[in-house]
Design a protein around this motif. Structure first.
Motif, PDB file in Angstrom:
ATOM      1  N   ARG A   1      52.458  28.879 100.224  1.00 37.90           N
ATOM      2  CA  ARG A   1      53.249  30.109 100.131  1.00 37.90           C
ATOM      3  C   ARG A   1      52.340  31.315  99.868  1.00 37.90           C
ATOM      4  O   ARG A   1      52.545  32.398 100.418  1.00 37.90           O
ATOM      5  CB  ARG A   1      54.258  29.958  98.985  1.00 37.90           C
ATOM      6  CG  ARG A   1      55.535  30.756  99.199  1.00 37.90           C
ATOM      7  CD  ARG A   1      56.479  30.607  98.015  1.00 37.90           C
ATOM      8  NE  ARG A   1      56.728  29.199  97.697  1.00 37.90           N
ATOM      9  CZ  ARG A   1      57.175  28.776  96.511  1.00 37.90           C
ATOM     10  NH1 ARG A   1      57.390  29.632  95.528  1.00 37.90           N
ATOM     11  NH2 ARG A   1      57.392  27.491  96.290  1.00 37.90           N
TER      12      ARG A   1
ATOM     13  N   ARG B   1      47.887  11.149  92.059  1.00 40.32           N
ATOM     14  CA  ARG B   1      48.321  12.212  92.959  1.00 40.32           C
ATOM     15  C   ARG B   1      49.726  11.973  93.479  1.00 40.32           C
ATOM     16  O   ARG B   1      50.474  12.906  93.753  1.00 40.32           O
ATOM     17  CB  ARG B   1      47.342  12.346  94.114  1.00 40.32           C
ATOM     18  CG  ARG B   1      46.125  13.145  93.699  1.00 40.32           C
ATOM     19  CD  ARG B   1      44.915  12.813  94.522  1.00 40.32           C
ATOM     20  NE  ARG B   1      43.722  13.117  93.752  1.00 40.32           N
ATOM     21  CZ  ARG B   1      42.961  14.191  93.960  1.00 40.32           C
ATOM     22  NH1 ARG B   1      43.234  15.011  94.928  1.00 40.32           N
ATOM     23  NH2 ARG B   1      41.931  14.436  93.197  1.00 40.32           N
TER      24      ARG B   1
ATOM     25  N   PRO C   1      51.536  27.210  94.344  1.00 38.35           N
ATOM     26  CA  PRO C   1      52.035  26.881  95.692  1.00 38.35           C
ATOM     27  C   PRO C   1      51.169  27.563  96.739  1.00 38.35           C
ATOM     28  O   PRO C   1      51.482  28.646  97.224  1.00 38.35           O
ATOM     29  CB  PRO C   1      53.457  27.444  95.683  1.00 38.35           C
ATOM     30  CG  PRO C   1      53.468  28.491  94.629  1.00 38.35           C
ATOM     31  CD  PRO C   1      52.388  28.182  93.641  1.00 38.35           C
ATOM     32  N   THR C   2      50.062  26.919  97.091  1.00 38.99           N
ATOM     33  CA  THR C   2      49.023  27.576  97.891  1.00 38.99           C
ATOM     34  C   THR C   2      49.506  27.956  99.293  1.00 38.99           C
ATOM     35  O   THR C   2      49.147  29.018  99.792  1.00 38.99           O
ATOM     36  CB  THR C   2      47.795  26.666  98.019  1.00 38.99           C
ATOM     37  OG1 THR C   2      48.229  25.383  98.458  1.00 38.99           O
ATOM     38  CG2 THR C   2      47.089  26.497  96.700  1.00 38.99           C
TER      39      THR C   2
ATOM     40  N   GLY D   1      53.218  14.347  93.009  1.00 38.63           N
ATOM     41  CA  GLY D   1      53.966  14.859  94.153  1.00 38.63           C
ATOM     42  C   GLY D   1      53.110  15.226  95.340  1.00 38.63           C
ATOM     43  O   GLY D   1      53.591  15.825  96.289  1.00 38.63           O
ATOM     44  N   LEU D   2      51.800  14.868  95.309  1.00 38.27           N
ATOM     45  CA  LEU D   2      50.949  15.212  96.445  1.00 38.27           C
ATOM     46  C   LEU D   2      51.040  14.173  97.561  1.00 38.27           C
ATOM     47  O   LEU D   2      50.709  14.454  98.703  1.00 38.27           O
ATOM     48  CB  LEU D   2      49.496  15.343  95.997  1.00 38.27           C
ATOM     49  CG  LEU D   2      49.202  16.567  95.142  1.00 38.27           C
ATOM     50  CD1 LEU D   2      47.813  16.491  94.555  1.00 38.27           C
ATOM     51  CD2 LEU D   2      49.343  17.835  95.965  1.00 38.27           C
TER      52      LEU D   2
ATOM     53  N   GLY E   1      48.888  23.705  90.166  1.00 35.21           N
ATOM     54  CA  GLY E   1      50.306  24.000  90.295  1.00 35.21           C
ATOM     55  C   GLY E   1      50.623  25.264  91.079  1.00 35.21           C
ATOM     56  O   GLY E   1      51.754  25.725  91.082  1.00 35.21           O
TER      57      GLY E   1
ATOM     58  N   GLN F   1      55.887  21.656  90.273  1.00 34.67           N
ATOM     59  CA  GLN F   1      57.065  21.036  89.670  1.00 34.67           C
ATOM     60  C   GLN F   1      56.649  20.076  88.546  1.00 34.67           C
ATOM     61  O   GLN F   1      57.242  20.092  87.462  1.00 34.67           O
ATOM     62  CB  GLN F   1      57.786  20.265  90.771  1.00 34.67           C
ATOM     63  CG  GLN F   1      59.203  19.957  90.458  1.00 34.67           C
ATOM     64  CD  GLN F   1      59.804  19.118  91.586  1.00 34.67           C
ATOM     65  OE1 GLN F   1      59.129  18.271  92.164  1.00 34.67           O
ATOM     66  NE2 GLN F   1      61.046  19.368  91.895  1.00 34.67           N
TER      67      GLN F   1
ATOM     68  N   GLU G   1      45.683  24.176  94.170  1.00 40.93           N
ATOM     69  CA  GLU G   1      46.815  23.287  94.414  1.00 40.93           C
ATOM     70  C   GLU G   1      47.037  22.373  93.217  1.00 40.93           C
ATOM     71  O   GLU G   1      48.164  22.172  92.773  1.00 40.93           O
ATOM     72  CB  GLU G   1      46.546  22.452  95.677  1.00 40.93           C
ATOM     73  CG  GLU G   1      47.753  21.676  96.115  1.00 40.93           C
ATOM     74  CD  GLU G   1      47.558  21.048  97.482  1.00 40.93           C
ATOM     75  OE1 GLU G   1      46.408  20.908  97.901  1.00 40.93           O
ATOM     76  OE2 GLU G   1      48.572  20.694  98.093  1.00 40.93           O
TER      77      GLU G   1
ATOM     78  N   THR H   1      57.858  16.654  93.801  1.00 36.82           N
ATOM     79  CA  THR H   1      57.372  16.963  95.141  1.00 36.82           C
ATOM     80  C   THR H   1      56.202  17.938  95.159  1.00 36.82           C
ATOM     81  O   THR H   1      55.638  18.188  96.215  1.00 36.82           O
ATOM     82  CB  THR H   1      58.494  17.541  96.014  1.00 36.82           C
ATOM     83  OG1 THR H   1      59.045  18.662  95.323  1.00 36.82           O
ATOM     84  CG2 THR H   1      59.577  16.521  96.257  1.00 36.82           C
ATOM     85  N   SER H   2      55.855  18.528  94.018  1.00 34.23           N
ATOM     86  CA  SER H   2      54.695  19.415  94.012  1.00 34.23           C
ATOM     87  C   SER H   2      54.078  19.439  92.629  1.00 34.23           C
ATOM     88  O   SER H   2      54.736  19.118  91.634  1.00 34.23           O
ATOM     89  CB  SER H   2      55.103  20.838  94.409  1.00 34.23           C
ATOM     90  OG  SER H   2      55.790  21.448  93.344  1.00 34.23           O
ATOM     91  N   VAL H   3      52.795  19.820  92.587  1.00 40.72           N
ATOM     92  CA  VAL H   3      52.116  19.892  91.299  1.00 40.72           C
ATOM     93  C   VAL H   3      52.791  20.942  90.423  1.00 40.72           C
ATOM     94  O   VAL H   3      52.901  20.771  89.207  1.00 40.72           O
ATOM     95  CB  VAL H   3      50.624  20.233  91.487  1.00 40.72           C
ATOM     96  CG1 VAL H   3      49.908  20.217  90.156  1.00 40.72           C
ATOM     97  CG2 VAL H   3      49.977  19.246  92.426  1.00 40.72           C
TER      98      VAL H   3
END
Lengths: 364, 528
Positions: free
Chosen positions: A251, B324, A248-249, B328-329, A246, B351, A243, B347-349
């Protein structure tokens, strides 16, 4: 293990950390496991030994139409079943519903052939889609709830048992579709040796074998070379690390389970071809073989490493033992005991070999 | 009835954690044990409680407590000639495990809770001293024991409730009761107030005073000086593994003098040379008034390319959590995050990595930084598989080339590309964890506690590497609880406490003492 003469004699490993300027020009010896410790090689040797033993005890073992062709047809199914389990073992998950996903997909295929009269490939695609969807639903549940895959797929399996019998009771004779779409019978009965150009005929390989081979090749390529497969493996190897790298775990979990469902559906299709009918009992014998192939072949239950070749070899060994002991006229009950013992022995030997190899290698 | 840890020495590979530290405890007093991170407090506590064995020095306990319990080290040590007369009647002991320490009357309440959540309060309190009748647990006696311990603390608590249903403060009291159940004469409280409210803290200190009045020795480890001054009688300050103040009456010191004792340093860290950031450089990452669901309030900071911004604070201050949130975590609930001048909502790592080129080197190397069971090639290439794949497939050779590049650039010692990350030393694992972000061309790096558990020389090499990366134009946000590390590396240091920033110190004087004191005051000053 060779080390440079100027290096201090002890301690061996910890000193690496303390050396100041790391010098990449000084090569540290590669400590790979020796060849005899390669688990795949061991399986191959075991397979050859088993074949030699059985064929010397019973010459029918090498009889083409009596033994070799049915074995290949059976093996095609178990390999694909093993691949279905391998797809989620890669995550460190389990899919206890492989058999029932196969059953539901087989129902979808039989229904499509019977009621919609679709051609063979179209029905197959419908069945694969159903399997992939059910698998994805399992994967989604696992990642959304955080409930262990063991529990989720066990519950799924339980639910699907009921669903499958309900579905079949609503159609035909209540247990099977006896429809035979065009091409199904030749897929079932023919081998490549039935197709000749002049005097040159193909090998005595059933027509469904290439389907399993293509599946094995595709899954192998996926986990070995494709970004998707590797990211699934990384997710299985370390969820948090994946995670934070990067990936997307969530998915990837859904995708791995979806792939598992798709392969279970394919296995259901192959078994229906072999049996000659899309019936309610398809998949009921899938669970044990689905683990045997991958685990014998070196796939880790903990996730992060898979071996497709190992799965094929593991499935082949199981198949050979089963066929050989049947030829030796073991009773079914005794047969099961023997299969259990042989597999236990094989797994223990594998473990012993690995430990010995690691000790000799210096405990790297 | 003194308990004495006399000139303890403990060495770990590459680090001397204790170098003659002495802790002298009198019954009926509250003793503060203070020191910066890495000063040796936790090692000292571990030795006192039998978790670690010292390489040198002695532990002395009163004779009647030593009696049948701790192992006698040998003949002739019975008559101890201690440093002072009060040591007469003491007895040297060697603990071969925590049970020995417990039997000698030393109990500890750890920062990490040491209770079994599914067990009841009574079962937890009586865990090491379960009353039995005919081989079975005597539940009535067990409840009685638990109630007795809680009563002595003046705590009202249902002993049949499972511990998992208690608040953090209540769990702490249960742990103290558990120590009483084994009749501990010495009670070590490790950061007991870290997660307590002001009211709960006051209650806890009431309990501490009660224990003192019963004639027990209470050791309080805390970073909150105002609390220490409120409750402690005497103080021992550790610095670099030595005690620089030894069982001294706390009333003799001011808070400021204590901070100076803690941070003053025999061999001061030196700031590494690094080109200053050109004035007017636009920030690469900028936070304005950021708040998060985790409790951050009004966090504003900016890091420019070529700059190392330090984020200093204690464990649990909310620094990693802020990192974190940026990745985006955790959702940002107020304020803005700007990357290269553009407001963004990450919103995510994935990204953060692929769109904004922000990398995060985790403090938890083994679980979050590297994949221990995977080959080095995959560990480095995991962030760039999208870029490496040709027609959907990744070639091994591209991965090997990538690994070779960073092996040379970062000086990673490895035996081959197929080696598993778990087979590398800690420092080399950390470099692998860093390499994957460099491979992905990150220009903003958040580096979290980079040298925890790494020996001194590798640490120095890693520090040079970080400065080098900043000189190459990376914007680096460095999270660390290691004060010398901050002074060695950072251009500016922000101090975070309880999820808020308490101030900023420019690290430009090249004077270790003044900088570290300024940081120390920001950290230990009373919360307003």
């Amino acid at each position: 293990m060779s080390r440079p003469p100027h290096a201090p004699p002890s301690p061996p490993a910890a000193s690496d950390a303390a050396l100041p300027a790391p010098d990449p020009a000084v090569p540290v010896p590669v400590r790979a496991l020796p060849l005899w410790a390669n688990p795949r090689l061991g399986l191959l040797v075991l397979l050859v030994i088993l074949v030699v033993v059985f064929s010397s005890l019973r010459s029918e073992f090498l009889n083409t139409s009596l033994t070799l062709e049915p074995m290949q047809a059976d093996l095609s199914v178990t390999v694909v079943v093993g691949l279905a389990q391998l797809s989620v073992l890669s995550l460190g998950h389990m899919n206890l519903a492989v058999g029932r996903i196969a059953a539901v997909s087989a129902f979808a295929m039989g229904w499509a052939y019977d009621k919609l009269s679709v051609p063979l490939p179209v029905g197959l695609l419908i069945g694969l889609a159903v399997g992939a969807l059910v698998g994805a639903a399992a994967g989604w549940t696992i990642q959304a709830t955080g409930v262990n895959s063991f529990v989720v797929t066990l519950a799924l399996d339980f639910g699907l048992v009921g669903l499958v019998s309900l579905l079949y009771s609503g159609v035909g004779d209540g247990v099977a579709f006896h429809v035979h779409p065009a091409g199904m019978d030749s897929l079932r009965n023919d081998t490549f040796s039935d197709y000749c150009t002049g005097s040159v005929c193909g090998p005595p390989v059933p027509l469904i074998v290439p389907i399993a081979l293509v599946a094995a090749l595709a899954v192998g390529l996926l986990f070995r070379y494709a970004r998707l497969g590797r990211e699934i493996l990384m997710t299985g190897s370390g969820l948090k690390a994946a995670e934070l790298s990067g990936i997307p775990t969530a998915r990837r979990v859904v995708q791995a389970h979806s792939l598992s469902g798709l392969l279970a559906a394919l296995a259901g299709f192959l078994l229906a071809i072999n049996n000659g009918a899309f019936s309610a009992d398809i998949g009921s014998q899938f669970l044990l073989p689905s683990f045997l192939g991958p685990v014998l072949g070196g796939t880790l239950l903990a996730g992060g490493a898979v071996s497709v070749i190992g799965t094929v070899l593991g499935a082949a060994i199981t198949e050979v033992i089963q066929t050989g002991l049947t030829l030796l006229q073991f009773q079914v009950e005794k047969l099961k005991i023997f299969i259990g013992l042989v597999l236990l022995a094989a797994l223990s030997l594998d473990r012993v070999r690995h430990v010995v190899a690691e000790r000799r290698g210096g405990g790297a | 009835m003194t308990y004495l840890a006399d000139r303890l020495v403990k060495t770990f590979p590459g680090v001397r954690a204790l170098d003659g530290a002495t802790l002298r405890l009198q019954p009926g007093s509250v003793h503060a044990l203070l020191g910066e991170n890495g000063a040796g407090k936790s090692t000292l506590i571990k030795i006192m409680t039998g978790v670690l064995r010292p390489d040198g020095g002695r532990i002395l306990v009163p004779r009647d407590d030593a009696g049948a319990h701790g192992k006698e080290p040998g003949p002739a040590t019975d008559l101890v000639k201690g440093p002072s007369d009060t040591d007469a009647g003491l007895h040297e002991v060697r603990f071969s495990g925590p049970q020995d320490a417990q039997r000698a009357g030393i109990g500890v309440v750890h920062q990490e809770r040491n209770l079994i959540p599914a067990f009841s309060v009574a079962e937890n309190i009586a865990l090491q001293s379960t009353p039995r009748r005919r081989g079975l647990v005597d539940r009535a006696a067990m409840r009685e024991l638990a109630r007795g311990c809680l009563d002595r603390l003046g705590v009202r608590l249902d002993v049949d409730r499972p511990v998992s249903a208690l608040s953090v403060a209540q769990m702490q009291l249960v742990e103290i009761a558990k120590a009483l159940a084994t009749d501990s004469r010495v009670l070590l409280l490790d950061e007991p107030t870290a997660s307590l409210t002001a009211e709960e803290t006051e209650h806890l200190f009431g309990v501490v005073r009660r224990l003192r009045d019963e004639g027990r020795a209470v050791v309080l480890v805390s970073h909150k000086l105002e609390e220490v001054f409120a409750v402690a009688d005497t103080v021992t300050v550790l610095r670099d593994g030595r005690s620089v103040a030894e069982a001294h009456p706390l009333a003799d010191y001011t808070q400021e003098e204590i901070v100076n004792l803690m941070v003053g340093r025999a061999h001061a860290a030196r700031r590494l040379d690094k080109a200053p950031v050109a004035p007017g450089t636009a920030p690469a990452l900028r936070l304005d008034g950021v708040a998060t669901a985790l409790g951050h309030r009004d966090v504003s900071l900016s890091v420019r390319p070529g700059e190392i911004l330090g984020l200093y604070g204690l464990v649990g201050a909310g620094r990693s959590e802020l990192a974190r949130a940026v990745l985006g975590l955790h959702p940002v609930t107020a304020g803005t995050v700007q990357v290269h001048g553009r407001p963004t909502r990450i919103t995510s790592v994935g990204q953060a990595l692929h769109r904004h080129r922000i990398g995060y080197v985790s403090e938890n190397r083994k679980e979050e930084g590297v994949f221990l069971q995977q080959p080095l090639t995959r560990n480095v290439a995991v962030t760039v598989w999208n870029r490496l794949s040709r027609a959907g497939l990744i070639r091994d050779r591209d991965e090997r080339d990538l690994l070779t590049t960073y092996q040379e650039r970062l000086g990673i010692r490895l035996s081959g590309p197929a080696q598993l990350a778990g087979q590398l030393s800690g420092g080399n694992q950390q470099k692998i964890s860093l390499a994957k972000w460099l491979a992905a061309d990150c220009d903003i790096l958040i580096i979290d506690e980079p040298t925890v558990g790494i020996d001194v020389r590798t640490k120095a090499a890693f520090h040079e590497l970080i400065v080098h990366l900043a000189s190459d134009g990376l914007a680096i946000l460095l999270i660390s609880s290691d004060l010398p590390e901050m002074v060695t590396l950072a251009d500016r240091v922000l101090v975070m406490r309880d999820y808020r920033l308490t101030g900023e110190v420019a690290n430009d004087t090249h004077d270790y003492d003044s900088t570290s004191r300024a940081i120390g005051h920001l950290l230990h000053a009373a919360a307003v």
